[in-house]
Scaffold this active site. Sequence first.
Site, PDB file in Angstrom:
ATOM      1  N   CYS A  61       1.009  -1.187   0.170  1.00 12.26           N
ATOM      2  CA  CYS A  61      -0.166  -0.271   0.066  1.00 12.26           C
ATOM      3  C   CYS A  61       1.008   1.098   0.004  1.00 12.26           C
ATOM      4  O   CYS A  61       1.628   0.855   0.495  1.00 12.26           O
ATOM      5  CB  CYS A  61      -1.161   0.083   1.268  1.00 12.26           C
ATOM      6  SG  CYS A  61      -2.043   1.825   1.636  1.00 12.26           S
ATOM      7  N   CYS A  64       0.620   3.167   2.893  1.00 11.61           N
ATOM      8  CA  CYS A  64       0.936   2.915   4.543  1.00 11.61           C
ATOM      9  C   CYS A  64       2.411   2.903   4.131  1.00 11.61           C
ATOM     10  O   CYS A  64       3.194   3.791   5.163  1.00 11.61           O
ATOM     11  CB  CYS A  64       1.242   1.149   4.174  1.00 11.61           C
ATOM     12  SG  CYS A  64      -0.935   1.025   4.073  1.00 11.61           S
ATOM     13  N   CYS A 409      -3.232   8.835 -16.177  1.00 12.91           N
ATOM     14  CA  CYS A 409      -4.109   8.332 -15.025  1.00 12.91           C
ATOM     15  C   CYS A 409      -4.795   6.586 -16.527  1.00 12.91           C
ATOM     16  O   CYS A 409      -5.167   7.265 -17.184  1.00 12.91           O
ATOM     17  CB  CYS A 409      -5.095   9.298 -15.391  1.00 12.91           C
ATOM     18  SG  CYS A 409      -6.857   7.176 -15.071  1.00 12.91           S
ATOM     19  N   CYS A 412      -7.879   6.504 -17.960  1.00  8.64           N
ATOM     20  CA  CYS A 412      -8.311   7.514 -18.610  1.00  8.64           C
ATOM     21  C   CYS A 412      -7.929   7.298 -19.934  1.00  8.64           C
ATOM     22  O   CYS A 412      -8.252   7.662 -21.120  1.00  8.64           O
ATOM     23  CB  CYS A 412      -7.433   8.895 -18.059  1.00  8.64           C
ATOM     24  SG  CYS A 412      -8.422   9.568 -16.877  1.00  8.64           S
TER      25      CYS A 412
END
Length: 500
Positions: A61, A64, A409, A412
């Site tokens: 993560c 994290c 992205c 996208c």
Amino acid sequence: SKEICTVNMHLLPFSFLCLGVLLESSLCVEGSDVLEIGDADFEVRVAAHDTLLVEFFAPWCGHCQRLAPEYEAAATRLKGTVSLAKVDCTVSSETCGRFGVSGYPTLKIFRNGEEASSYEGPRTADGIVSYMKKQVGPSSVPLRSEADLNSFINTFDASVVGFFSGTESPQLAEFLKASSALRDSYRFAHSTDLRIGLKHNVDTECVLLIRPPHLNSKFEESVVKFTESFSTYSLRTFIKDNIFGLCPHLNSENRDILRASDLLTAYYDVDYVRNPKGTNYWRNRVMKVATQFQSRGLTFAVADWEEFQEELEEEFGLGLSDGGELPVITIRTRAGHKYIMQEEFTRDGKSLENFLEDYFAGRLKRYVKSEPIPESNDGPVKVLVADTFEEIVNNPEKDVLVEFYAPWCGHCKNLEPKYTELGEKLSGNPNIVIAKMDATANDVPPNYDVQGFPTIYFAPAGQKDQPRKYEGGREVIDFISYLKKEATNPLVLHTSRDDL
């Protein structure tokens, strides 16, 4: 089901949860002060601590990983006061499941082995240390002498101190109940000897909100007295209304609270550790002007230019060369409108006074972050920038479908050829516009809620104040079907109906 890219972290609070971005990293630190616990020893080790902060994480993560050094630093600074622990949910899934962990990182506070509450504090080392110190010991510190009082209030945070006639006082019971409920956010202390508060003019049961010494100023009282009937609600309201005062120090820990209001901020070299006198020199000049406008719905603050440098560049286009000895003044409203004081800050405060008079008179031009207007915009998908959004999207005679995207992205990029094909199919339609805007390089109007990419809205003709979020599929036929239902006028397509 649709997927969206997570928003750039500069645009969201750090508490945003990981939703599945796979990044390689290890959170194992040699010689760590963070306890590592798991399914086999969780109950035993957690029960051994009066108060324990536990982070439930996943090694992959990204959020994290960003928290890890802050969490480690906080654990070291809190050593001997309160312990911090972590649970790897990819290994100890049973424990994580038992506590309802569904996103990472999730932080929870445990007391004597039992889950007490979710951690709602900041995600920086300073913030974690400050927040967790409030979790240790009694929610309100008993004061037995004037020396105790002086020591308690000599801090960088505001203090809430109750004075009562004795241990059996009904008001004391209410105060302690409130302090228990509000301990996460504020510092509380109390005394059952009214004489301890004599120098603060205490002669009857009351609560004092005492501002931190470094923010004392001749432009406001350093102590605010509350003498009404105590309850958690009334005390919370009193504290909330007075905690920041006329011109607080904006920082990463309180910015979300302060920005819930229309906020003027003076950015300069704010350093209350190494240069408190110089810091308050400029703050006092802001406060002098603020006293003239404080009843008009605008909040004031000072902030360190260096701490917010990246944000100032991102949000206001202010680079390193714009900073200097003199404060830089900005206003950011709850509606997302932004203003920059163009005139140089003057020591007599006159330039700030003029700026505020123009602001309240509606004479200021809003700052809008915008890419340059495209020299050519003849493609099937119109390219929007902030400076052309009003002209193109809010054209009252046109239906407009607009995609907010980010260049990085992946989803996208996957959508782009389909969205271009949609534009081509509708290029002969005089009543509808297919458009897109880079939401990382242009300000998004406040009535468009963009939390992930791509986000797509439909702005119908004649209803530009009520854009509708598109929640349908991402294939060309999905968009066509949606527009057939929602368009103000019948669709005119390049291709025949049989081709669809």
